[in-house]
Scaffold this active site. Structure first.
Site, PDB file in Angstrom:
ATOM      1  N   SER A   1       0.842  -1.194   0.000  1.00  0.00           N
ATOM      2  CA  SER A   1       0.000   0.000   0.000  1.00  0.00           C
ATOM      3  C   SER A   1       0.876   1.243   0.000  1.00  0.00           C
ATOM      4  CB  SER A   1      -0.895  -0.009   1.236  1.00  0.00           C
ATOM      5  OG  SER A   1      -1.553   1.229   1.364  1.00  0.00           O
ATOM      6  N   LYS A   2       0.460   2.258  -0.755  1.00  0.00           N
ATOM      7  CA  LYS A   2       1.291   3.465  -0.801  1.00  0.00           C
ATOM      8  C   LYS A   2       1.110   4.324   0.446  1.00  0.00           C
ATOM      9  CE  LYS A   2      -1.793   6.240  -3.785  1.00  0.00           C
ATOM     10  NZ  LYS A   2      -1.850   7.018  -5.026  1.00  0.00           N
TER      11      LYS A   2
ATOM     12  N   PHE B   1     -32.022   5.059   1.794  1.00  0.00           N
ATOM     13  CA  PHE B   1     -30.976   5.689   0.989  1.00  0.00           C
ATOM     14  C   PHE B   1     -31.521   5.905  -0.410  1.00  0.00           C
ATOM     15  CE2 PHE B   1     -26.229   6.187   1.009  1.00  0.00           C
ATOM     16  CZ  PHE B   1     -26.163   6.700   2.287  1.00  0.00           C
TER      17      PHE B   1
ATOM     18  N   PHE C   1       5.071   2.286  -3.339  1.00  0.00           N
ATOM     19  CA  PHE C   1       4.300   2.784  -4.471  1.00  0.00           C
ATOM     20  C   PHE C   1       4.443   1.815  -5.648  1.00  0.00           C
ATOM     21  CE2 PHE C   1       3.537   5.350  -8.246  1.00  0.00           C
ATOM     22  CZ  PHE C   1       2.378   6.019  -7.901  1.00  0.00           C
TER      23      PHE C   1
ATOM     24  N   GLN D   1     -19.350   9.659 -11.449  1.00  0.00           N
ATOM     25  CA  GLN D   1     -20.500  10.237 -10.760  1.00  0.00           C
ATOM     26  C   GLN D   1     -20.156  11.569 -10.092  1.00  0.00           C
ATOM     27  OE1 GLN D   1     -22.325   8.239  -7.212  1.00  0.00           O
ATOM     28  NE2 GLN D   1     -24.020   7.895  -8.616  1.00  0.00           N
TER      29      GLN D   1
ATOM     30  N   HIS E   1     -21.401  14.642  -7.459  1.00  0.00           N
ATOM     31  CA  HIS E   1     -22.278  14.955  -6.338  1.00  0.00           C
ATOM     32  C   HIS E   1     -22.581  16.453  -6.414  1.00  0.00           C
ATOM     33  CE1 HIS E   1     -23.634  15.529  -2.223  1.00  0.00           C
ATOM     34  NE2 HIS E   1     -23.744  14.226  -2.118  1.00  0.00           N
TER      35      HIS E   1
ATOM     36  N   LEU F   1     -17.391  16.889   0.215  1.00  0.00           N
ATOM     37  CA  LEU F   1     -18.846  16.805   0.162  1.00  0.00           C
ATOM     38  C   LEU F   1     -19.547  17.474   1.330  1.00  0.00           C
ATOM     39  CD1 LEU F   1     -19.866  13.236  -0.960  1.00  0.00           C
ATOM     40  CD2 LEU F   1     -19.476  15.281  -2.305  1.00  0.00           C
TER      41      LEU F   1
ATOM     42  N   GLU G   1     -26.125  15.216   1.559  1.00  0.00           N
ATOM     43  CA  GLU G   1     -27.482  15.538   1.156  1.00  0.00           C
ATOM     44  C   GLU G   1     -28.350  15.976   2.326  1.00  0.00           C
ATOM     45  OE1 GLU G   1     -27.684  12.949  -2.558  1.00  0.00           O
ATOM     46  OE2 GLU G   1     -29.505  12.477  -1.457  1.00  0.00           O
TER      47      GLU G   1
ATOM     48  N   ARG H   1     -30.129  13.207  -7.453  1.00  0.00           N
ATOM     49  CA  ARG H   1     -28.776  13.723  -7.376  1.00  0.00           C
ATOM     50  C   ARG H   1     -28.230  14.204  -8.724  1.00  0.00           C
ATOM     51  NH1 ARG H   1     -24.278  10.081  -4.314  1.00  0.00           N
ATOM     52  NH2 ARG H   1     -25.537  10.505  -2.471  1.00  0.00           N
TER      53      ARG H   1
ATOM     54  N   HIS I   1     -17.050  12.336  -7.540  1.00  0.00           N
ATOM     55  CA  HIS I   1     -16.744  11.581  -6.322  1.00  0.00           C
ATOM     56  C   HIS I   1     -16.736  10.070  -6.475  1.00  0.00           C
ATOM     57  CE1 HIS I   1     -20.656  10.267  -4.328  1.00  0.00           C
ATOM     58  NE2 HIS I   1     -20.945  10.565  -5.564  1.00  0.00           N
TER      59      HIS I   1
ATOM     60  N   ARG J   1     -23.945   4.572  -9.889  1.00  0.00           N
ATOM     61  CA  ARG J   1     -23.940   3.766  -8.669  1.00  0.00           C
ATOM     62  C   ARG J   1     -24.970   4.274  -7.674  1.00  0.00           C
ATOM     63  NH1 ARG J   1     -21.987   4.651  -3.755  1.00  0.00           N
ATOM     64  NH2 ARG J   1     -20.785   6.474  -4.351  1.00  0.00           N
TER      65      ARG J   1
END
Lengths: 345, 567
Positions: B35-36, B118, B157, B232, B234, B244, B247, B278, B346, B381
């Protein structure tokens, strides 16, 4: 519509960031670089550092990831306090600066320095492992996924706040015990241990507790509350530390460890005399052999410097000891009742 | 060096679940997670809302079948229906499994896992832990991986795959702390590096590192990407950071206001106003800005989300987190001032093309989570399905790789490959006459994508975007890394991340241009309707002679016929 409604009128100021620099390949010791940039109100310290890196000095090194206060990467010391750079407004810091318009930026303390503002996080991960900072589920793994444990909202609330911890290590950096002893368990790990211990789905409570009461463990904390003050998520870390101690006293008894014996000796003295009988405190806490082995040289030094505590017979009870004793007993009674209630639940 | 059985790239939800499941499948396997960043910092932690699963704790009549339908409809029928079936039917099991291993969840009165409604879901099926669901899931998975003794290589990395014909031999990665390039010979590699929406830079809610590293590595190795044009947006990101404002702020009654002082949503959704779907609200904000009714600032054009009329008491009691965020990141107290907002990228629906087991076309290479594209999200999504995706398909990929690992012995990664990488990285530090600053290019990349391949797309604008990208790529060859030290060289890392984003941006733009319809998150003003006859299919991108070659794949259908998507 006038122009002024569209052209948001924003405050601008020259701000100097005095940043800790160290490249282990070149520098024999750390130094500070000053970067002065013009900033508008509403900018965070992290955005300012990003600006410096992109436009002034690309070699300036710091960690940052989510930039939204949830990943914990960008913890650093800003004006002598550990906090997240991404949630810290420059304008707020300027009010705290000792030198006008200068913000001091340093790496976290108590962790090995790598470069500029980056410190090594592996020691913290090592301690997570050492103190089993995970739930060891009561349910055998092959049964996982079939049905949930039933947990009341009340049970959940016991560990809810503690699970806010993002391991940013601000508390680690501010801890006064770690400054003296890096092997000390550290506040973040105590918090996580507490979170596991109060989770009734966990099966390793006793083993984890046994590790926590050993040397460099929960009894080393001196209640300075610095960890709690610096917590970026406002978690009452000291409640967790006290919680572990109470739990240890309750389930392991007072004779268990030096910390617990120390606490007991304190109580004894206070009840009897209203103050401490310091000369015998180490013996009652750690035993005669340990005291002779470890404290004899210090005792000699104290004699030479005439700083020895009075011998026990000379420690007189404080004034009004009778009234004090009555109060002490009443309080002890309350505590005992609370404990009964708790275990009855 | 003995090869690893599995090398997992990325330590977020998908990577960690894969590691855990692989160890569960066969505890004797030699597994590495690369993992970086430290895995507990991964962007999974930013998911607040929750994960969908038809547990039927809250609504007793909820079913897996309903979850499947909601997801397919939400995807604008571009999701593969067999994959969605896997996602939704595994959901209750995986949420319970997470619970059993110690994940904290908010609870209902009957002590079962709490669920809430949701967007786009017919029943309240989003399981949550307050507003920190992703964070608590990530912490739990990391803790469990430590318990199981998973080997972590933190702050490495990933640079490239080492490939032998049609098969991967492992991974080459840069040790960030030492600057050394190291080989990770591996029987199987799983990419779980998250999304690529950060290419929109200041117009993205993503973490700085969501630069699509896994996708770019796979793409360079000849593995096809899929549906990259679907990103997508937002509606309400903060002006300066793109972060963000959830909502909930509009749910409590916040107004969206333009520079003329109008509540402009009356133009676009006169009944629902600020609470329209949205994508519609995002498009409305964008229109206001494009037609010149936005506010102007050095950080770009924006609109106001005004909460002041709600009063200090309500803001403090119901929206404390939002208030805190605005004060921390924008320096604005919503009790006293309106919040400056604009739409923000996002989530990336596209990714590495995989089958339902996470397998790619290259033998031994897998992908899972936002990094992969199975596809379960299609063109759009649903909220609460992203956490679910990383868990379910992370686990499946982990199991599949564990089963395959025993069957193959890769030839070693040769020193000359490592040396080649060293020279490549060094070349960024060679002084040259004319140079470019990566920070400038990165900002320009985000700007052109936002302008030309953003919410509204049309042929002429996308073509302009493609020209800009070509110019940026040319300028990238003059980017210079000024920090020449080996130790923790973030200057170098950020340049490498920019290269990954530039490679992927070309596929996003190419897909946006070729898809002549509007579907889900992809809105073409010159082709405003969905065109099922020509475009009910996936796009794929394979790197050929330095440019993306387009291909197509049919959508796997099932029980649900194509319908118009209305709410």
């Amino acid at each position: 519509m006038t122009d002024s409604t569209i052209q948001h009128n924003e405050d601008k100021r020259d701000v100097t960031f005095r940043v800790h620099r160290f490249n282990p390949q070149v520098d024999s010791k750390p130094y500070f670089d000053d970067y002065t940039i013009k900033l508008e109100k509403g900018i965070t310290v992290l955005r300012a550092l990003n600006y410096i890196k992109e436009h002034v000095d690309p070699s300036l090194t710091f960690r940052a990831f989510c930039q939204a206060g949830i990943c914990g990467s960008c913890a650093m010391r800003i004006n002598n306090m550990s906090k997240l750079a991404c949630t810290t407004q420059v304008w707020d810091e300027l009010e705290k600066s000792r030198e006008p318009d200068v913000i001091k930026v340093e790496p976290l303390r108590n962790l090995p320095l790598i470069k500029d503002l980056v410190v090594e996080m592996d020691p913290l991960v090592g301690k997570m492992q050492q103190y089993s900072n995970w739930v060891d589920s009561k349910m055998p793994e092959e049964q996982w996924g079939r049905k949930e444990f039933l947990v009341s909202e009340e049970e959940f609330l016991k560990y809810d706040k503690a699970t806010d911890c993002i391991l940013c290590a601000s508390c680690v950096s501010e801890c006064t015990i770690l400054r003296a002893n890096r092997e000390y368990v550290s506040p973040a790990i105590l918090l996580k241990s507490y979170r596991m211990n109060v989770d009734n789905r966990d099966a390793s409570h006793e083993e984890r507790l046994a590790g926590l009461v050993k040397d460099h463990g929960v009894w080393d904390c001196t209640h300075c509350y610095r960890c709690q003050e610096s917590c970026v998520k406002h978690i009452p870390i000291m409640d967790a530390i006290h919680g572990i101690r109470e739990d240890a006293l309750e389930s392991r008894g007072v004779k268990d460890t030096s910390g617990a014996r120390h606490a007991e000796a304190f109580m004894e003295d206070i009840e009897k005399k209203g103050k401490l009988v310091e000369a015998t405190l180490p013996i009652r806490t750690n035993g005669l052999a340990w005291t002779l082995r470890n404290l004899l040289p210090m005792a000699f030094k104290m004699v030479i410097k005439r700083r020895t505590p009075p011998p026990p017979p000379l420690v007189k009870s404080t004034k009004g000891i009778d009234a004090f004793r009555a109060e002490f007993r009443e309080m002890s009674g309350h505590v005992a009742k609370d404990h009964e209630k708790k275990s009855g639940e | 060096m003995k090869p690893f059985d599995i090398v997992i790239v990325g330590g977020g939800g998908a990577g960690l679940y894969a590691a855990m499941e692989a160890m569960k499948t066969n505890a004797g396997l030699n597994i590495a997670v690369i993992s970086k960043i430290y895995p507990n910092r991964s962007h999974t932690s930013a998911a607040q809302g929750g994960a969908n699963a038809a547990l039927a704790n809250k609504a007793k009549d909820d079913t897996v079948e309903m979850h499947i339908f909601d997801t397919i409809k939400g995807s604008d029928y571009l999701a593969d229906q067999d994959a969605v079936e896997v996602l939704c039917s595994e959901a209750p099991k995986i949420i319970r499994e997470l619970e059993n291993m110690g994940t904290p969840w908010s609870r209902l009165d009957d002590k079962t896992i709490a669920q809430r409604p949701f967007g786009g879901a017919g029943r309240p099926r989003c399981c949550y832990c307050a507003d920190k669901t992703g964070h608590t899931i990530l912490q739990t998975l990391y803790e469990q991986c430590l318990r199981k003794g998973v080997q972590f290589f933190n702050e490495y990395f990933a640079l490239d795959l080492s490939v032998d014909g049609s098969r991967s031999k492992g991974l080459i990665a840069l040790n960030v702390k030492t600057g050394k390039i190291e080989a990770f010979p591996a029987k199987t590699v799983i990419f779980a590096t998250g999304g690529y929406a950060k290419m929109y830079w200041n117009r993205s809610s993503n973490a700085a590192g969501n630069t699509g590293d896994g996708q770019a590595i796979a793409y360079r190795a000849g593995i096809p990407l899929k549906d990259m044009e679907f990103v997508q947006f937002h509606p309400t990101g903060l002006r300066k950071s793109g972060l963000l404002v959830t909502e909930g702020a509009r749910g409590e009654g916040g107004y969206l206001v333009n520079a003329l002082g109008e509540r402009f949503m009356s133009r676009y959704a006169p009944e629902k106003m600020e609470l329209g779907p949205r994508d519609l609200v995002s498009r409305s904000l964008e229109t206001e800005i494009l037609e010149g009714r936005g506010f102007d600032s050095p950080a770009g054009k924006y609109l106001h989300l005004d909460l002041r009329h709600l009063g200090a008491d309500l803001i403090k009691s119901r929206l404390p987190q939002i208030r805190e965020m605005c004060m921390y990141f924008e320096g604005v107290d919503p009790i006293e001032e309106p919040i400056p907002v604009r739409p923000t990228a996002h989530y990336s629906m596209g990714g590495i093309d995989t089958d339902n087991y996470g397998r790619t076309v290259m033998e031994g290479v897998y992908a899972a989570g936002e990094c992969g594209c199975v596809s379960v999200h299609g063109a759009n999504r649903l909220g609460g399905n992203s956490l679910l995706d990383i868990l379910v398909f992370g686990r499946i990929a982990g199991r599949a790789a564990a089963e395959e690992a025993g069957k193959f012995d890769p030839s070693p990664i040769r020193d000359v490959e490592i040396l080649g990488k060293e020279l490549e990285l060094r070349s960024f530090m060679q002084p040259s006459g004319h140079y470019e600053r990566y920070g400038t290019l990165r900002e320009e990349l985000g700007h052109t994508l936002g302008q030309n391949v953003g919410i509204y797309r049309e042929a002429s604008k996308i073509s302009k975007g493609i020209e800009d990208l070509a110019a940026l790529k040319e300028r990238f060859s003059h980017v210079r890394v000024f920090d020449t030290s080996d130790v923790y060289n973030t200057n170098l890392i950020q340049v490498l991340e920019l290269r990954n984003m530039l490679d992927l941006a070309e596929t996003v733009a190419a897909g946006a241009l070729v898809r002549e319809e509007s579907r889900g998150s992809h809105t073409r003003t010159d082709f405003p309707t969905r065109d099922d006859d020509n475009w009910h299919r996936h796009t794929t991108y394979t790197l050929e002679k330095g440019a993306p070659r387009l291909g197509f794949k049919p959508v796997t259908m099932g029980r649900y016929e194509l319908q118009e998507r209305t709410y």
